[in-house]
Design an enzyme around this catalytic site. Structure first.
Site, PDB file in Angstrom:
ATOM      1  N   ARG B 257       9.924  60.675  45.786  1.00  0.00           N
ATOM      2  CA  ARG B 257       8.783  61.429  45.245  1.00  0.00           C
ATOM      3  C   ARG B 257       8.333  62.383  46.337  1.00  0.00           C
ATOM      4  O   ARG B 257       7.652  61.980  47.275  1.00  0.00           O
ATOM      5  CB  ARG B 257       7.677  60.425  44.895  1.00  0.00           C
ATOM      6  CG  ARG B 257       6.564  60.959  44.024  1.00  0.00           C
ATOM      7  CD  ARG B 257       5.388  59.999  44.039  1.00  0.00           C
ATOM      8  NE  ARG B 257       4.594  60.205  45.234  1.00  0.00           N
ATOM      9  CZ  ARG B 257       3.862  59.276  45.843  1.00  0.00           C
ATOM     10  NH1 ARG B 257       3.818  58.043  45.398  1.00  0.00           N
ATOM     11  NH2 ARG B 257       3.167  59.570  46.929  1.00  0.00           N
ATOM     12  N   HIS B 261       1.427  61.247  44.743  1.00  0.00           N
ATOM     13  CA  HIS B 261       1.576  60.428  43.529  1.00  0.00           C
ATOM     14  C   HIS B 261       1.074  61.195  42.305  1.00  0.00           C
ATOM     15  O   HIS B 261       1.734  61.267  41.275  1.00  0.00           O
ATOM     16  CB  HIS B 261       0.795  59.123  43.683  1.00  0.00           C
ATOM     17  CG  HIS B 261       0.720  58.324  42.428  1.00  0.00           C
ATOM     18  ND1 HIS B 261       1.818  57.726  41.869  1.00  0.00           N
ATOM     19  CD2 HIS B 261      -0.333  58.047  41.594  1.00  0.00           C
ATOM     20  CE1 HIS B 261       1.452  57.099  40.748  1.00  0.00           C
ATOM     21  NE2 HIS B 261       0.165  57.295  40.568  1.00  0.00           N
ATOM     22  N   TYR B 270      -0.704  57.859  53.820  1.00  0.00           N
ATOM     23  CA  TYR B 270       0.110  56.639  53.937  1.00  0.00           C
ATOM     24  C   TYR B 270       1.582  56.857  54.258  1.00  0.00           C
ATOM     25  O   TYR B 270       2.331  55.903  54.339  1.00  0.00           O
ATOM     26  CB  TYR B 270      -0.053  55.771  52.677  1.00  0.00           C
ATOM     27  CG  TYR B 270       0.171  56.487  51.356  1.00  0.00           C
ATOM     28  CD1 TYR B 270       1.455  56.786  50.918  1.00  0.00           C
ATOM     29  CD2 TYR B 270      -0.905  56.883  50.566  1.00  0.00           C
ATOM     30  CE1 TYR B 270       1.662  57.444  49.706  1.00  0.00           C
ATOM     31  CE2 TYR B 270      -0.710  57.551  49.354  1.00  0.00           C
ATOM     32  CZ  TYR B 270       0.576  57.822  48.936  1.00  0.00           C
ATOM     33  OH  TYR B 270       0.781  58.477  47.752  1.00  0.00           O
TER      34      TYR B 270
HETATM   35  C1  LIG Z   1      -0.012  48.057  34.931  1.00  0.00           C
HETATM   36  C2  LIG Z   1      -0.466  49.171  35.787  1.00  0.00           C
HETATM   37  N1  LIG Z   1      -1.023  48.923  36.976  1.00  0.00           N
HETATM   38  C3  LIG Z   1      -1.455  49.920  37.775  1.00  0.00           C
HETATM   39  C4  LIG Z   1      -1.348  51.217  37.372  1.00  0.00           C
HETATM   40  C5  LIG Z   1      -1.841  52.361  38.277  1.00  0.00           C
HETATM   41  N2  LIG Z   1      -0.662  53.087  38.727  1.00  0.00           N
HETATM   42  C6  LIG Z   1      -0.237  54.202  38.114  1.00  0.00           C
HETATM   43  S1  LIG Z   1       1.249  54.703  38.686  1.00  0.00           S
HETATM   44  C7  LIG Z   1       1.323  53.444  39.803  1.00  0.00           C
HETATM   45  C8  LIG Z   1       2.507  53.329  40.698  1.00  0.00           C
HETATM   46  C9  LIG Z   1       3.763  53.297  39.892  1.00  0.00           C
HETATM   47  O1  LIG Z   1       4.842  53.179  40.749  1.00  0.00           O
HETATM   48  P1  LIG Z   1       6.316  53.319  40.213  1.00  0.00           P
HETATM   49  O2  LIG Z   1       6.552  52.328  39.136  1.00  0.00           O
HETATM   50  O3  LIG Z   1       7.217  53.273  41.380  1.00  0.00           O
HETATM   51  O4  LIG Z   1       6.363  54.759  39.518  1.00  0.00           O
HETATM   52  P2  LIG Z   1       6.126  56.167  40.240  1.00  0.00           P
HETATM   53  O5  LIG Z   1       4.660  56.414  40.227  1.00  0.00           O
HETATM   54  O6  LIG Z   1       6.689  56.111  41.595  1.00  0.00           O
HETATM   55  O7  LIG Z   1       6.838  57.131  39.357  1.00  0.00           O
HETATM   56  C10 LIG Z   1       0.191  52.657  39.727  1.00  0.00           C
HETATM   57  C11 LIG Z   1      -0.075  51.495  40.570  1.00  0.00           C
HETATM   58  C12 LIG Z   1      -0.775  51.450  36.110  1.00  0.00           C
HETATM   59  N3  LIG Z   1      -0.649  52.692  35.614  1.00  0.00           N
HETATM   60  N4  LIG Z   1      -0.340  50.423  35.350  1.00  0.00           N
END
Ligand SMILES: Cc1ncc(C[n+]2csc(CCOP(=O)(O)OP(=O)(O)O)c2C)c(N)n1
Ligand SMILES: Cc1ncc(C[n+]2csc(CCOP(=O)(O)OP(=O)(O)O)c2C)c(N)n1
Ligand SMILES: [Mg+2]
Ligand SMILES: [Mg+2]
Lengths: 320, 351, 320, 351
Positions: B257, B261, B270
Site C-alpha cells: 500500500r 490507509h 507508523y
Molecule cells: C471488522 C472490522 N474491523 C475494523 C475495521 C477498521 N478497518 C478498516 S480497514 C482496516 C485494515 C484492513 O487491513 P487489510 O485487511 O490488510 O486491508 P487493507 O486496508 O490493507 O486493504 C481496519 C482495521 C473494519 N473495517 N472492519
C-alpha cells in the site's frame, strides 16, 4: 386432517416447499444424516439428497454468511442454528449483512433466507440452550422475526416465510415442539407475516403474548373476560391489532419470557404510551423474566412467567 | 514408528516479471502484445483514478477515500483472469478490479462522496456491493460458490481481501467450508503489508499468508503481487481449476500500500521512509513499462497517450459524477425491505 | 482548569488511571503506535510501553475474548473496538460471556473491563462507522452501558467505569469528540454510574436524551420551559430520575439517534407506561431515526433527529 | 528462481504406548510405577464416574449428560502435565481433567442436575467455569495467557476443545493471537472423530488438525490420544516450553467418543457398529492395563481394588450431590452484577 405436533408441522412445510421449489436448500449442523437435534429435518436428506440438505462444520458465522451468499445468488436457503444462543456468533452476518443486503445493494440483491432456530426455556437443557433474546433482532429493520405458537400457524407461517423476499428469523418455541397437537391441513396454506391474531376475544383487558407464552396465557386468563393477542410476527409488530384491542378494553398486559429490560414488550408498551395512551385506563403491565441470564433446570420455573404472575397482572390492571 | 512425520507441506512463490523488467520465459503466460498493453492501460487507468480520487478528497469534493496505489498489478492481473460468468466479492479497496471489468467510473467515485446509491451494481456485473466490515464478504462468497455449484454453472467465485482480514474468524470459517465442500472459489489475498498501522508481523506469526491454506486442505500459493503476469497466471490457473470442479485455492499477492490507509490516515506515524522508498522502486507500473519497452511497445510517447486517455476518461467521469443529483430523503428507505412496513411507510411520509 | 475536548478528556482519564493502577491495559487495533484512529490513546504506548498498550491483529472477537480472560485473571483491560459497527463480530463474547461471567461462575470470576467504542452518526464515514445500536447491549443484564455527553462527564464516567467491578460498554459519541470543549479538572473525580443528570431544569415537559443528542436537544429546547435529562448510563437506566421529572412536568419526549423500533427509547417509554402513566397528561413522544440502516453522508441529516423534529415533538406534547 | 518452494512444514505424530501395551522405550517419559498407577486409577475413576452419570440420567436423577468414555487417556494424561499454577479452560466434556485435578466430585455431578451453583469453582483451582458455546473459551484462554505473561508468572494456560471447535472463528482468532504474542498457552484438541453427527471429514478437509497450527506460526503435533503416555509427554513438553517463554503449541489428541454425544443423542443413527468396534479394541484403559500388567503392577485383583475404590468414591459423591438442597429463587440473581440494579433488587424481592 392429521393431528400434528409442531415438529411434524414444520417438517411437513419444509418437505412440501422443497418439493415445490428446488431453490430451497437446508444448511446447518446435524440437519442431514441426523435429521437435526430435534428431528425437525428428519428424512429430508434421504428424500432430497445431500445437496439440498447440507451438514456443515461447526461454524455459525460461516453458515449464516454462506446462506446470505446463496440467497443473493438465487437460492432460498434455510439455515438452521442449533439453538438461539448460538446465533450470537453469527450475529454480525445476520444483523449487519443479511438484514441489510437489499438496502446496501439498493435493491439489486435480496436475501430471501429463513433462519430457523429453536428458542425459549423449559426444556432442562444447559446454558445458552434456552435463550429468548428476540428483541435483539427486532432492531434490524431489514429482518422479519416470526414466532409460531402452535403446529397450525407454524406450518402456515413457515411457508409464508419461505416465500418472503426478505430474510426471516423463524423462532421455534422448543418447549412446544411436542407439547401441542393440532389439526394441520395436509395441503399448502399461508399465514400472513406481519399480522397478529386474536387468539381469544374478550372485552375487559388485552393480553399480548407470543410463542411459548401463548399457551400459558390462555390457561391463565380462563376466568377473565380477556382478549388474547398472539403476535406471531415480532418484526414488524402488528400494532394496529394491539391498539385496536386496547381501544376496546382500555387495559393491557404484555407477557414474554425474555428478560424485562429492552425486551419486545418494551416496544409494545412504548407504542401504547405514544399512540394509545388515550385508550388506557391505567398502567400497562409487563410480565417478563427478571433481568438475569436464563437459569438451568432447577431454577427455570422461578424465571419464566408463571400462570400466577400473569393472573396477578391481569387482576392488577382490572383495578383501573 | 512412534515419532513419525505424517505429513509434509510446501509453500511456493511465483514471480514471472521481475523488478528490472525481465521475464521468466518458461512461466510466461500466453498473452498477445495487445493483451499485455491492455493490462498496462488498466494499470495506468487505476493509477490515474486513484490520484484523482485523492485530490478530489483534498479539495473537499469527495469524502474519505482508501487509495489503491501500489496494488495495480494485483488487481488488474486478477481481473484479467475473470470471465463474465464469475462472481466477484470485493473488499472496499478494489477499484482496480472494478475499472478493469468496465464498471462505470462515475459510480465508482460516487460511493466516496457519501452516496450509497453507488452500491447498486448494474445488472451486467456479477459483483457484490462491498462492505467495509473486514472479512465479512468471505463466507458470503462461499455461499455464492455453493449456489454456482448447485446450479452446475461453468463459473467460479473470486473473493478479495487484505492481510488484515486473514485474522478474522470469518476468513477461517469461509476457508474451512470451501475446503470441506471443495467449492469453486479462489481466495485472493492482497498482502499489502499493512492493516492501517499494524504490519503483517503484528497480524500473524505465520511466515506467509499462503500457508494458512494448509489448515483447510487445499493449496495456497504466494505470488509477487507487483508482477501483473504472475498474478494473472496464478489467479487464472486457480480459477480454471475451480471451474473444473477441482476445488478452492488461495493466492497471496505480496504487494504494498504505497499511500496512506485512507485520506484520513497519516502513514508517516507508523512506517519508515526507507520502507516506502524500497517499495517505490518495486512499483508495479515501472516493471511493466520496462518489460513493454523491451518488447518495443512502450515509449515515452505511447505512455503519454495512455495517460492522456486515462486522464480524459477520469475527467469525464468526475464531471458525470458531480452532475448526479443528490438523493431525496425517501432514498433512505430504498431496499430497507421489499415492501416497507406500515411504520416505515409513515416514517417515509414524514420526511 | 484546562479546557479540553472529549478526546483529550478521555485520554487524560486513561493516562491517570494507568499511572495509578498497573492492572489497566489497553488492547485493540491501532491503539498503540498510531494512538487510535481518533487519537484517543495517543501517547499512551510511548508512556506506558507496548505491554500496557497492545496493538492487536484485526480480530474483534479475539480482542473481546482476550479482554474477558485478562479481566477474569486480575487485570483491568480496556479493549477498544474501532467503531461500534465492529462490535457485532464480537457480540457473542461480550453479550454471552463477558456480561455473564460473574453469574456463570456464581461470583468467583468478575469481568472488570471497559469496552470503549466510538458510536453515532454525523462524521461522514462509510457504512457501519456510524451505528447507534446501544439497545442491543442494554438487554444484557450483566453489562453496564455508559454514554458521556461532554468532556467533563466523559472523564468522570470513564474513571468510574475503570473502577467498576463489572464490564462496561463505554460509547463515545464520535460527532462530539472534538466539537465541545469544557473545563475539565486535572485531578481525579468520579461521575457515578447508573445516575442520570438534570442537564437543564424545567417545568412543562421532560426531554430525555444521551450522548450526541444532548447537545442538539439543548439547542432545540431553548425557547421552552423544558427539563432536559441526560441519561449518561443506559444500563441500568435511572428511571427514578425520569419518573421524578415526569411527575413534575406531566409530559415526556425521548430523543435518540438510534432507529425507533426497539431502541432504548422503547424501554424508557414503556417504563413510563407501566410506572408513570398516572403522571402523564398525554402521549409520550419518541424522536428517533427511522427504521432503516444508517445512511452515508449525503442522507445523514435526513436520518438523525433534527432540532426541528425535536421542537415539533415538544410542541406536540405541550398541547395536552 | 521464479517458481520456488519458500517454506516446508511437517506434521509429526507421537505414540509411545501402542494398543497391545508395548512401549517405545526411547520416548518413555520418566514416570515412577506409582505415578503410572496413579494415572491408571484416575482413568478408572473417570470411567466409573461416567458410567454412573449415564445411569443417573437414565434413572431420571440427573439431566442430559455428555459422556467422556474413550477419552480418559487424553484427559488424564493432560491433567498430569499441569501444575497448580497453570490456568485451565475446559470445554463441557472435561470430567477426566477435573477428576484428576481433585475437583470435588459431587460438584462435578451437580451441574448436570441443572444447578449452576456447580460452576462456582473452588478458590484453590485455577479452572474456568466451562461454557457450552463451542470454541468460546479459546480467546478467553488467550487473555489468561496475556495476564500470566504480564505478571511474569511461572505458569501456562491449557485450553481444551474438540475437533468441532476447530471450525469456529474463535479458534482461529485465538490461535492467531497466541502466535503473534508468543503466549504461554497450549491448545489441547481432543479429536474424538465426531461433533455430534458430523465426522471429522465433514468438519474440515485438513488431513490432520495439528497442521492447522502451520497457519499461526507455531508447532502442532498429533498424538495418539488413547495413549496416556504420549499425551502426557506431548502436553508436558508443550507446557514446559510455554512456561519457559518459548511460545504456544497445539496438541491434537486422536481419540474417540465411545458413547453417544450426550444422553439425548443416538449415535447409532449416524455411525457404523464396525467403527465403534474398531475403537473399542483401542480403548485407552485396555492398553494401560496391558502395560501395567507387563510391569507386574496390574492384576485382576488390583484392578478390582481400583474399581472398588472408584465406585465407593462415586457412590459417596452421588449421595453428597443428592443431599445438596435445591437453590432458592433468589439464587437467580447471584452474580448478575457485583451490585444489583434497583430493578433487579425489586425483581428479587418479588420472587
Ligand atoms: C471488522 C472490522 N474491523 C475494523 C475495521 C477498521 N478497518 C478498516 S480497514 C482496516 C485494515 C484492513 O487491513 P487489510 O485487511 O490488510 O486491508 P487493507 O486496508 O490493507 O486493504 C481496519 C482495521 C473494519 N473495517 N472492519
Ligand atoms: C457454538 C455452538 N454451536 C453448536 C453447539 C451445539 N453442540 C454442542 S456440542 C457440539 C459438537 C461439538 O463437537 P466437538 O467440538 O468435536 O466436541 P465433542 O462434542 O466431540 O466433545 C455441538 C454442535 C454448541 N454447543 N455451540
Ligand atoms: Mg493490508
Ligand atoms: Mg468431537
Amino acid at each position: 386432517m392429521a393431528q400434528l405436533n409442531m415438529v411434524q408441522a414444520i417438517n411437513q412445510a419444509l418437505a412440501q416447499e422443497m418439493a415445490r421449489d428446488d431453490r430451497v436448500v437446508i444448511i446447518g449442523e446435524d440437519v442431514g444424516r441426523d435429521g437435526g437435534v430435534f428431528r425437525v429435518t428428519e428424512g429430508l436428506q434421504d428424500r432430497f439428497g445431500p445437496e439440498r440438505v447440507l451438514d456443515t462444520p461447526l461454524s455459525e458465522s460461516g453458515i449464516m454468511g454462506a446462506a446470505i451468499g446463496m440467497a443473493a445468488c438465487g437460492l432460498r436457503p434455510v439455515p438452521e442454528i442449533q439453538f438461539m444462543g448460538f446465533t450470537y456468533s453469527a450475529f454480525e452476518q445476520l444483523f449487519a449483512h443479511g438484514a441489510r443486503l437489499r438496502s446496501r445493494s439498493r435493491g439489486r440483491f435480496g436475501c430471501p433466507m429463513v433462519v430457523r432456530t429453536p428458542y425459549g426455556g423449559g426444556i432442562k437443557a444447559p446454558e445458552l440452550h434456552e435463550e429468548s433474546t428476540e428483541a435483539l433482532f427486532c432492531q434490524a429493520p431489514g429482518l422479519k422475526v416470526v414466532v409460531p405458537s402452535g403446529p397450525y400457524n407454524a406450518k402456515g407461517l413457515l411457508l409464508a416465510s419461505l416465500r418472503d423476499p426478505d430474510p426471516v428469523l423463524f423462532l421455534e418455541p422448543t418447549r412446544l415442539y411436542r407439547m401441542i397437537k393440532e389439526e394441520v391441513p395436509e395441503g399448502e396454506y399461508l399465514v400472513e407475516l406481519g399480522r397478529a391474531r386474536v387468539a381469544r376475544p374478550g372485552r375487559e383487558v388485552t393480553v399480548v403474548a407470543w410463542g411459548s407464552m401463548l399457551e400459558r396465557v390462555l390457561k391463565a386468563v380462563a376466568g377473565f373476560d380477556a382478549e388474547v393477542i398472539d403476535m406471531l410476527t415480532l418484526n414488524p409488530l402488528d400494532m394496529e391489532c394491539v391498539l385496536g384491542s386496547v381501544k376496546k378494553t382500555g387495559r393491557a398486559v404484555i407477557v414474554h419470557e425474555a428478560a424485562l429490560t429492552c425486551g419486545v414488550g418494551a416496544e409494545i408498551a412504548a407504542t401504547l404510551a405514544c399512540d394509545g395512551i388515550l385508550f388506557l385506563r391505567g398502567p400497562v403491565k409487563r410480565v417478563a423474566a427478571p433481568d438475569v441470564p436464563v437459569p438451568l433446570a432447577k431454577l427455570i420455573d422461578h424465571y419464566l412467567p408463571s400462570i400466577q404472575q400473569i393472573q396477578a397482572a391481569v387482576e392488577d390492571v382490572l383495578k383501573y | 514408528m512412534p515419532d513419525t512425520v505424517i505429513a509434509t507441506f510446501q509453500v511456493r512463490q511465483l514471480t514471472i516479471l521481475d523488478p528490472s523488467g525481465d521475464v521468466d520465459l518458461a512461466l510466461l503466460p500466453k498473452l498477445s502484445d495487445d493483451r499485455l498493453w491492455e493490462m498496462y492501460r488498466f494499470m495506468v487507468l487505476t493509477r490515474v483514478f486513484d490520484e484523482r480520487a485523492v485530490s478530489l478528497q483534498r479539495e473537499g469534493r469527495m469524502g474519505t477515500y482508501p487509495p489503491v496505489k501500489g496494488q495495480e498489478a494485483t488487481q488488474v492481473g486478477s481481473a484479467f483472469a475473470l470471465t463474465k460468468e464469475d462472481w466477484i466479492f470485493p473488499s472496499f479497496r478494489e477499484m482496480g478490479v472494478h475499472l478493469t471489468l468496465g464498471f462505470p467510473i462515475p459510480q465508482l467515485l460516487q460511493y466516496w462522496t457519501g452516496d450509497e446509491r453507488a452500491q447498486r451494481i448494474p445488472e451486467q456485473f456479477k459483483i457484490f456491493p462491498f462492505c467495509v466490515a473486514v472479512g465479512s464478504q468471505l463466507p458470503q462468497a462461499v455461499g455464492a460458490a455453493l449456489a454456482v455449484r448447485y446450479r452446475r454453472e461453468p463459473a467460479a467465485v473470486a473473493v478479495f481481501f487484505g492481510d488484515g482480514a486473514t485474522s478474522k474468524g470469518d476468513f477461517h470459517e469461509a476457508m474451512n467450508m470451501a475446503g470441506v465442500y471443495r467449492l469453486p472459489i479462489v481466495f485472493i489475498c492482497q498482502n499489502n503489508q499493512w492493516a492501517i498501522s499494524v504490519p503483517v508481523k503484528g497480524q500473524t506469526a505465520s511466515a506467509t499468508l499462503a500457508q494458512k491454506a494448509v489448515g483447510y486442505g487445499f493449496e495456497g500459493i504466494q505470488v509477487d503481487g507487483n508482477d501483473v503476469l504472475a498474478v494473472y497466471a496464478a489467479v487464472s490457473g486457480a480459477l480454471e481449476k475451480a471451474r473444473r470442479g477441482e476445488g478452492p485455492a488461495m493466492v497471496e499477492c505480496l504487494t504494498y500500500r504505497m499511500a496512506d490507509h485512507t485520506t484520513a490516515d497519516d502513514a508517516g506515524r507508523y512506517r519508515s521512509p526507507e520502507e516506502v522508498e524500497y517499495w517505490r522502486s518495486r512499483d508495479p507500473l515501472l516493471r511493466m513499462e520496462r518489460y513493454l519497452e523491451s518488447r518495443g511497445r512502450w515509449t515515452p510517447e505511447a505512455a503519454g497517450e495512455v495517460r492522456g486517455w486515462a486522464t480524459a476518461a477520469i475527467d469525464q467521469a468526475v464531471r458525470e459524477m458531480e452532475e448526479i443529483p443528490p438523493p431525496e430523503p425517501a432514498e433512505l428507505f430504498e431496499g430497507a425491505l421489499a415492501e416497507l412496513t406500515p411504520r416505515q411507510k409513515r416514517q417515509r411520509k414524514e420526511r
